[in-house]
Design a protein around this motif. Structure first.
Motif, PDB file in Angstrom:
ATOM      1  N   THR A  96      38.452  40.951  33.854  1.00 45.47           N
ATOM      2  CA  THR A  96      39.131  40.524  35.077  1.00 45.47           C
ATOM      3  C   THR A  96      38.122  39.785  35.948  1.00 45.47           C
ATOM      4  O   THR A  96      36.965  40.210  36.040  1.00 45.47           O
ATOM      5  CB  THR A  96      39.669  41.756  35.833  1.00 45.47           C
ATOM      6  OG1 THR A  96      40.628  42.411  35.003  1.00 45.47           O
ATOM      7  CG2 THR A  96      40.348  41.391  37.135  1.00 45.47           C
ATOM      8  N   ARG A  97      38.563  38.712  36.568  1.00 40.37           N
ATOM      9  CA  ARG A  97      37.660  37.966  37.464  1.00 40.37           C
ATOM     10  C   ARG A  97      37.809  38.514  38.867  1.00 40.37           C
ATOM     11  O   ARG A  97      38.929  38.684  39.352  1.00 40.37           O
ATOM     12  CB  ARG A  97      38.017  36.483  37.470  1.00 40.37           C
ATOM     13  CG  ARG A  97      37.638  35.743  36.214  1.00 40.37           C
ATOM     14  CD  ARG A  97      37.823  34.254  36.402  1.00 40.37           C
ATOM     15  NE  ARG A  97      36.738  33.674  37.190  1.00 40.37           N
ATOM     16  CZ  ARG A  97      35.553  33.338  36.672  1.00 40.37           C
ATOM     17  NH1 ARG A  97      35.313  33.516  35.399  1.00 40.37           N
ATOM     18  NH2 ARG A  97      34.614  32.814  37.427  1.00 40.37           N
TER      19      ARG A  97
ATOM     20  N   LYS B 188      38.714  42.565  44.714  1.00 40.28           N
ATOM     21  CA  LYS B 188      39.775  42.031  43.855  1.00 40.28           C
ATOM     22  C   LYS B 188      41.108  42.216  44.568  1.00 40.28           C
ATOM     23  O   LYS B 188      41.470  43.332  44.954  1.00 40.28           O
ATOM     24  CB  LYS B 188      39.782  42.769  42.508  1.00 40.28           C
ATOM     25  CG  LYS B 188      40.876  42.309  41.566  1.00 40.28           C
ATOM     26  CD  LYS B 188      40.667  40.892  41.071  1.00 40.28           C
ATOM     27  CE  LYS B 188      41.869  40.376  40.282  1.00 40.28           C
ATOM     28  NZ  LYS B 188      41.698  38.989  39.873  1.00 40.28           N
TER      29      LYS B 188
ATOM     30  N   ARG C  59      37.226  46.985  34.592  1.00 36.34           N
ATOM     31  CA  ARG C  59      37.669  45.770  33.903  1.00 36.34           C
ATOM     32  C   ARG C  59      36.813  44.562  34.317  1.00 36.34           C
ATOM     33  O   ARG C  59      36.529  43.696  33.495  1.00 36.34           O
ATOM     34  CB  ARG C  59      39.152  45.495  34.207  1.00 36.34           C
ATOM     35  CG  ARG C  59      40.093  46.445  33.475  1.00 36.34           C
ATOM     36  CD  ARG C  59      41.542  46.185  33.891  1.00 36.34           C
ATOM     37  NE  ARG C  59      41.906  44.802  33.673  1.00 36.34           N
ATOM     38  CZ  ARG C  59      42.325  44.318  32.504  1.00 36.34           C
ATOM     39  NH1 ARG C  59      42.454  45.112  31.473  1.00 36.34           N
ATOM     40  NH2 ARG C  59      42.622  43.047  32.390  1.00 36.34           N
TER      41      ARG C  59
ATOM     42  N   TYR D 165      45.296  41.419  44.314  1.00 44.20           N
ATOM     43  CA  TYR D 165      46.458  40.983  43.526  1.00 44.20           C
ATOM     44  C   TYR D 165      47.534  40.646  44.547  1.00 44.20           C
ATOM     45  O   TYR D 165      48.173  41.558  45.074  1.00 44.20           O
ATOM     46  CB  TYR D 165      46.947  42.088  42.595  1.00 44.20           C
ATOM     47  CG  TYR D 165      45.967  42.469  41.512  1.00 44.20           C
ATOM     48  CD1 TYR D 165      45.845  41.711  40.351  1.00 44.20           C
ATOM     49  CD2 TYR D 165      45.159  43.593  41.652  1.00 44.20           C
ATOM     50  CE1 TYR D 165      44.946  42.054  39.358  1.00 44.20           C
ATOM     51  CE2 TYR D 165      44.244  43.947  40.653  1.00 44.20           C
ATOM     52  CZ  TYR D 165      44.153  43.169  39.510  1.00 44.20           C
ATOM     53  OH  TYR D 165      43.258  43.514  38.535  1.00 44.20           O
TER      54      TYR D 165
END
Lengths: 318, 317
Positions: free
Chosen positions: A56-57, A14, A50, A16
């Motif tokens: 959350t993807r 993941k 999450r 961001y």
């Protein structure tokens, strides 16, 4: 996905923006396990949870719960999981019973079953006597217990609990820990994160250590201890001056460190960091006795997860 | 017959699901328990009462309504249209305040994610929220009904007018509520959702009449049959412009009340109107504005709710 794994991730990533929260994470939790997920702040524990909770993807990689993909089949995953985030709000304008009734309805529990179910949940988390109190009047510990009861409303197979004991006083922490033990006894798979390693040590069967978004170690607790802390921490109590004992111990194979420790008057305590099995310990004591050292005590410090954690992690943060 | 039974069965199932919607039950319970509902109700009725007293004082200082029957009927109409106008204003500005925090507020108070991990469908969440808002608006309208009833003491108001105006109030609440709910579903913060909702309300109430005036002025110059810049295109272009102007105007609540009410009072027409062309052409027919208004606000509301459902479903990160 493995047959006996109830939670599995494969190369889970993941990002961001430019920050990589988790990086190629592959974890595996067997059915019925109590899996402690530990790591420093910002390591990626909450992001992982999450994703598993379908909130959350992931940027890349895959994750399954009970064989269902968290991205492709989120509704089936939600049927299987009970999720408790690290920070959560409450509906302060409801009573404790109304709160549980609301979530039971959200989990599609038939009205005819709700009353009995809520009685059971209140009893499990010991809130029966507070059922008519407004939720915002509860202490933090009681709110935490109420939230845990909420996650159990649909009798999920898997509990995903993000720092379930954070911010609680010692008594409330112990109560939550006991509840988790009880839930594990009921056969639930528990995947939980915590900063309190003594809690993890007490209740978990498996451990995953994450640092800077990467899984640095994973396995059952016993093997993790053996891998990450192979040396034994032995304390010898002798009556004579320690120099002779130190000389003998330094010549022994497997001894990496010998140091004198504070001890009651007339005695000398030596801490020996030592790699070897029980036979080797026995041989060490025999050599000391043969060398004229009067040994009156041998004890071994437990190999704590704290040591495992400190050795496995390097103090990196994302 | 079997098809009718099936449709009725499906409708019954939908109503039953709606009545058991946990979000609707929670919202109604929470709203009535808190102080805010009573504060809004008291403020709403207080302002409405004050406004009506002012209208009454101004009117009676100019005209003696006991002078003749016609004056009494006019008094009834003045009170009725004043109350409807004030209620419309209240609905337009109260509904966004109820809806703009409905979903973003759950995010801010960290309850949204607890809901999203349950089996509650995004559709049930959004419809539960809008239903609770609509029920509260209906409660406000019912609470204000004594003010409307005063106009019946004087006469001059028909049940049709009463029904049409309350239908308009409800579709307005639905349209503005749904759009505010969509902003709430899209925004992380309630303050952002509120700002967008009130900006939208201002555009629809203040911006639309300005836009209509601008279009009408331009059209009158461009399509006028004599001296118009494009008069050579023929009168059908001017007629088309008339329909566009009326369609745009029919999205404004106050213009719609004025035109619908005016047509009913002057010639008793509630379905079709004969209007003077804005571009200097001949008279043209157009549905009474409350009809396109209803269609527009219902459609806009349904689209906004679908968007809200999509935004609730989609993870924020």
């Amino acid at each position: 996905m493995s047959v006996d794994a109830i939670i599995e991730t494969e190369g889970l990533t993941k990002r961001y923006g430019k920050v990589t929260a988790i990086d190629g994470l592959s974890i595996r939790v067997e059915k019925g396990a109590v899996y402690g997920f530990v790591g420093p702040n910002g390591a990626g524990k909450t992001t992982t949870m999450r994703i598993l909770a379908t909130l959350t993807r992931p940027t890349a990689g895959k994750a399954w719960v009970g064989g269902y993909s968290v991205t492709e089949e989120p509704r089936q995953v939600r049927r299987l999981i009970g999720y408790m985030p690290d920070f959560f709000g409450i509906y302060g304008d409801m009573t404790v019973r109304e709160y549980l009734e609301f979530f039971a309805a959200c989990y599609e529990i038939p009205e005819s079953r709700r009353h009995g179910l809520i009685d059971d949940l209140l009893e499990l988390v010991d809130l029966t006597h507070r059922q008519n109190d407004m939720v915002d009047k509860l202490s933090r510990g009681l709110k935490q217990r109420l939230c845990l009861a909420r996650t159990l409303a649909h009798d999920p197979e898997v509990l995903i609990l993000d720092e379930p004991a954070s911010g609680l006083d010692p008594r409330a922490r112990i109560e939550i820990r006991e509840l988790l033990v009880e839930l594990a006894r009921m056969g639930k798979t528990i995947f939980f994160s915590s900063h309190i390693l003594s809690d993890v040590e007490e209740i978990c069967t498996h451990l995953g250590i994450i640092e800077a978004g990467k899984l640095v170690a994973q396995g059952d607790v016993a093997s993790m201890r053996a891998i990450w802390k192979p040396e034994r921490d032995i304390t010898l109590v002798v009556l004579d001056g320690p120099d002779n004992a130190k000389a003998i111990l330094s010549d022994l194979e497997g001894v990496s460190e010998v140091e004198e420790m504070p001890c009651p008057e007339g005695r000398h305590c030596l801490r020996v960091i030592f790699s070897g099995d029980d036979e080797a310990v026995s041989e060490m004591v025999r050599r000391l006795v043969e060398g004229g050292v009067r040994v009156i005590g041998v004890s071994e410090a437990e190999r704590t997860l704290e040591t495992v954690f400190m050795r496995a992690t390097k103090g990196l943060v994302t | 017959m079997r098809a009718v039974t099936a449709v009725l069965g499906r409708l019954g199932g939908t109503i039953s699901r709606w009545r058991r919607n946990p979000v609707l039950i929670k919202e109604l319970r929470g709203r009535i328990r808190g102080k805010r509902a009573y504060q809004i109700l008291a403020g709403y009725l207080g302002l409405l009462g004050l406004f009506l007293s002012m209208v009454y004082s101004v009117y009676t200082s100019e005209v003696s309504y006991t002078a003749n029957a016609q004056a009494m009927l006019l008094m009834g109409q003045v009170i009725f249209w004043s109350v409807i106008g004030a209620e419309m204003m209240m609905v337009i500005f109260i509904t966004p305040s109820l809806a703009s925090g409905a979903i973003s507020g759950e995010r801010e108070s960290q309850t949204f994610e607890l809901l999203r991990t349950t089996l509650l469908p995004a559709r049930a969440l959004v419809w539960g929220k809008i239903s609770a808002i609509m029920i509260f608006v209906v409660m406000l309208l019912v609470a204000a009904s004594p003010f409307v009833a005063i106009s019946f003491l004087f006469g001059g108001i028909s049940p049709v007018e009463l029904a049409v105006m309350h239908e308009m109030l409800l579709v307005t609440a639905f349209g503005f509520g749904a759009v505010s709910l969509a902003f709430s579903a899209r925004s992380r913060r309630t303050s952002t959702a509120s700002l967008l909702s009130y900006a939208f309300a201002l555009i629809m109430t203040g911006g639309v009449p300005i836009a209509t005036l601008a279009i009408a002025t331009i059209a009158a110059n461009v399509f006028a049959p004599t001296g118009g810049m494009l008069q050579s295109l023929g009168t059908q272009w001017g007629a088309g412009a008339d329909y566009v102007i009326m369609s745009v105007l029919s999205t404004n609540p106050f213009a719609t009340i004025l035109v619908t009410g005016g047509a009913w009072v002057s010639d008793g027409s509630i379905w079709m109107l004969r209007l003077q062309s804005f571009t200097g052409g001949s008279l043209f027919s157009f549905p009474s504005p409350w009809l396109p208004y209803t269609a527009f606000y219902l459609l806009m509301g349904l689209i906004a709710l679908e968007l809200a459902i999509r935004w609730v479903r989609r993870p924020m990160d």
